[in-house]
Scaffold this active site. Structure first.
Site, PDB file in Angstrom:
ATOM      1  N   ASP A  75      -9.073  -1.224  52.599  1.00 23.79           N
ATOM      2  CA  ASP A  75     -10.051  -0.190  52.899  1.00 23.79           C
ATOM      3  C   ASP A  75      -9.592   1.048  52.159  1.00 23.79           C
ATOM      4  OD1 ASP A  75     -12.555   0.245  54.467  1.00 23.79           O
ATOM      5  OD2 ASP A  75     -11.427   2.031  55.033  1.00 23.79           O
ATOM      6  N   SER A  76     -10.507   1.616  51.401  1.00 21.74           N
ATOM      7  CA  SER A  76     -10.087   2.724  50.547  1.00 21.74           C
ATOM      8  C   SER A  76     -11.147   3.810  50.526  1.00 21.74           C
ATOM      9  CB  SER A  76      -9.807   2.210  49.135  1.00 21.74           C
ATOM     10  OG  SER A  76     -10.759   1.258  48.757  1.00 21.74           O
ATOM     11  N   ASP A 157     -14.371   6.112  39.866  1.00 17.85           N
ATOM     12  CA  ASP A 157     -13.401   6.215  38.758  1.00 17.85           C
ATOM     13  C   ASP A 157     -13.729   7.299  37.718  1.00 17.85           C
ATOM     14  OD1 ASP A 157     -11.704   4.354  39.800  1.00 17.85           O
ATOM     15  OD2 ASP A 157     -12.205   2.749  38.407  1.00 17.85           O
TER      16      ASP A 157
HETATM   17  P1  ITT Z   1     -15.429  -3.829  51.047  1.00 20.75           P
HETATM   18  O1  ITT Z   1     -15.376  -3.047  52.349  1.00 20.75           O
HETATM   19  O2  ITT Z   1     -16.322  -5.027  51.145  1.00 20.75           O
HETATM   20  O3  ITT Z   1     -14.065  -4.125  50.503  1.00 20.75           O
HETATM   21  P2  ITT Z   1     -16.518  -1.371  49.996  1.00 20.75           P
HETATM   22  O4  ITT Z   1     -16.984  -0.962  48.634  1.00 20.75           O
HETATM   23  O5  ITT Z   1     -17.462  -1.119  51.141  1.00 20.75           O
HETATM   24  O6  ITT Z   1     -16.121  -2.916  49.923  1.00 20.75           O
HETATM   25  P3  ITT Z   1     -14.653   0.432  51.244  1.00 20.75           P
HETATM   26  O7  ITT Z   1     -15.355   0.377  52.544  1.00 20.75           O
HETATM   27  O8  ITT Z   1     -13.153   0.358  51.236  1.00 20.75           O
HETATM   28  O9  ITT Z   1     -15.120  -0.729  50.272  1.00 20.75           O
HETATM   29  O10 ITT Z   1     -15.128   1.746  50.484  1.00 20.75           O
HETATM   30  C1  ITT Z   1     -14.416   2.238  49.407  1.00 20.75           C
HETATM   31  C2  ITT Z   1     -15.274   3.180  48.591  1.00 20.75           C
HETATM   32  O11 ITT Z   1     -14.421   3.876  47.681  1.00 20.75           O
HETATM   33  C3  ITT Z   1     -16.288   2.416  47.732  1.00 20.75           C
HETATM   34  O12 ITT Z   1     -17.400   3.246  47.476  1.00 20.75           O
HETATM   35  C4  ITT Z   1     -15.497   2.154  46.455  1.00 20.75           C
HETATM   36  O13 ITT Z   1     -16.307   1.958  45.330  1.00 20.75           O
HETATM   37  C5  ITT Z   1     -14.649   3.419  46.361  1.00 20.75           C
HETATM   38  N1  ITT Z   1     -13.365   3.080  45.749  1.00 20.75           N
HETATM   39  C6  ITT Z   1     -12.333   2.394  46.311  1.00 20.75           C
HETATM   40  N2  ITT Z   1     -11.350   2.203  45.425  1.00 20.75           N
HETATM   41  C7  ITT Z   1     -11.755   2.770  44.276  1.00 20.75           C
HETATM   42  C8  ITT Z   1     -11.200   2.881  43.004  1.00 20.75           C
HETATM   43  O14 ITT Z   1     -10.032   2.341  42.696  1.00 20.75           O
HETATM   44  N3  ITT Z   1     -11.895   3.529  42.074  1.00 20.75           N
HETATM   45  C9  ITT Z   1     -13.091   4.072  42.364  1.00 20.75           C
HETATM   46  N4  ITT Z   1     -13.709   3.979  43.519  1.00 20.75           N
HETATM   47  C10 ITT Z   1     -13.048   3.342  44.490  1.00 20.75           C
END
Ligand code: ITT
Length: 205
Positions: A75-76, A157
């Site tokens: 989760d990011s 990004d």
């Molecule tokens: P999952 O929960 O299915 O893994 P998600 O896209 O909903 O997919 P998150 O809830 O963790 O994932 O939301 C993370 C958001 O931050 C999401 O909009 C990603 O595109 C963005 N994000 C995460 N890591 C990133 C990275 O390395 N570079 C750019 N954007 C990132």
């Protein structure tokens, strides 16, 4: 990494629907330990946690329970100083798609001098039936640019410039991004813990 025989390889579900993340993890995971598989399309997970770690745990345990296999989740999100940490855990829900999310963030910061932000990645590994075995977190500090720069990567990004460099994540090749990024930092902590786990009985059960 431990010397593990091919016959000991485990199936590992990546509990994610984000193609950008899945691509990065496929490159990061040691090929000799896990066979990586994407999360079944039939699972829909509500991210009801209050922190990145809670949400990572939720995703990994739900997928492990559903598949009865090992599951790994990330989760990011991006926490912006001038927005009191927003969008944070709501980064994916900030708008409908990557372009709209970026446009919204740039608009909200259009008159703001303080461009500081932090990317966070919380990782979780759950064993079949959902027991959590590893949880780690990594961060990367940076600045939100005034416009998009670079074509690589995914998500935010093109507008996240890594502190101490002149490059956004989208201007870095995958190896550079892995080295500096929130996910790369979290993943190296994860690998250290995985190494310990591989030498214990829990991995074999
Ligand atoms: P999952 O929960 O299915 O893994 P998600 O896209 O909903 O997919 P998150 O809830 O963790 O994932 O939301 C993370 C958001 O931050 C999401 O909009 C990603 O595109 C963005 N994000 C995460 N890591 C990133 C990275 O390395 N570079 C750019 N954007 C990132």
């Amino acid at each position: 990494m431990n010397n593990i025989q091919n016959s000991d390889k485990r199936i590992l579900f990546i509990a994610s629907e984000n193609i950008g993340k899945i691509k990065e993890f496929t490159q990061l995971f040691p090929k000799d330990i896990f066979d990586i598989i994407s999360q079944p399309k039939t699972i829909k997970i509500n991210e009801t946690g209050r922190t990145f770690s809670e949400n990572a745990r939720l995703k990994a345990t739900e997928v492990a329970n559903f598949t009865n296999q090992w599951a790994f989740a990330d989760d990011s999100g991006l926490s912006v100083n001038a927005l009191n940490g927003a969008p944070g855990i709501y980064s994916a829900r900030y708008a409908r798609n990557d372009d709209e999310r970026i446009a919204r963030l740039l608009k909200e910061l259009s008159l703001v001098q303080d461009r500081r932000a932090i990317f966070t990645s919380a990782l979780c590994l759950a064993a079949p039936a959902g027991k959590v075995l590893i949880q780690v977190e990594g961060i990367c500090k940076g600045l939100i640019t005034k416009e998009k720069k670079g074509k690589m990567g995914f998500g935010y990004d093109p507008i996240f410039q890594v502190l101490g460099t002149s490059l956004t994540y989208a201007e870095m090749n995958p190896v550079q991004k892995q080295k500096l990024s929130h996910r790369g930092v979290a993943f190296s902590l994860f690998l250290q813990k995985l190494d310990v786990l591989l030498s214990s009985n829990q991995f074999m059960s």
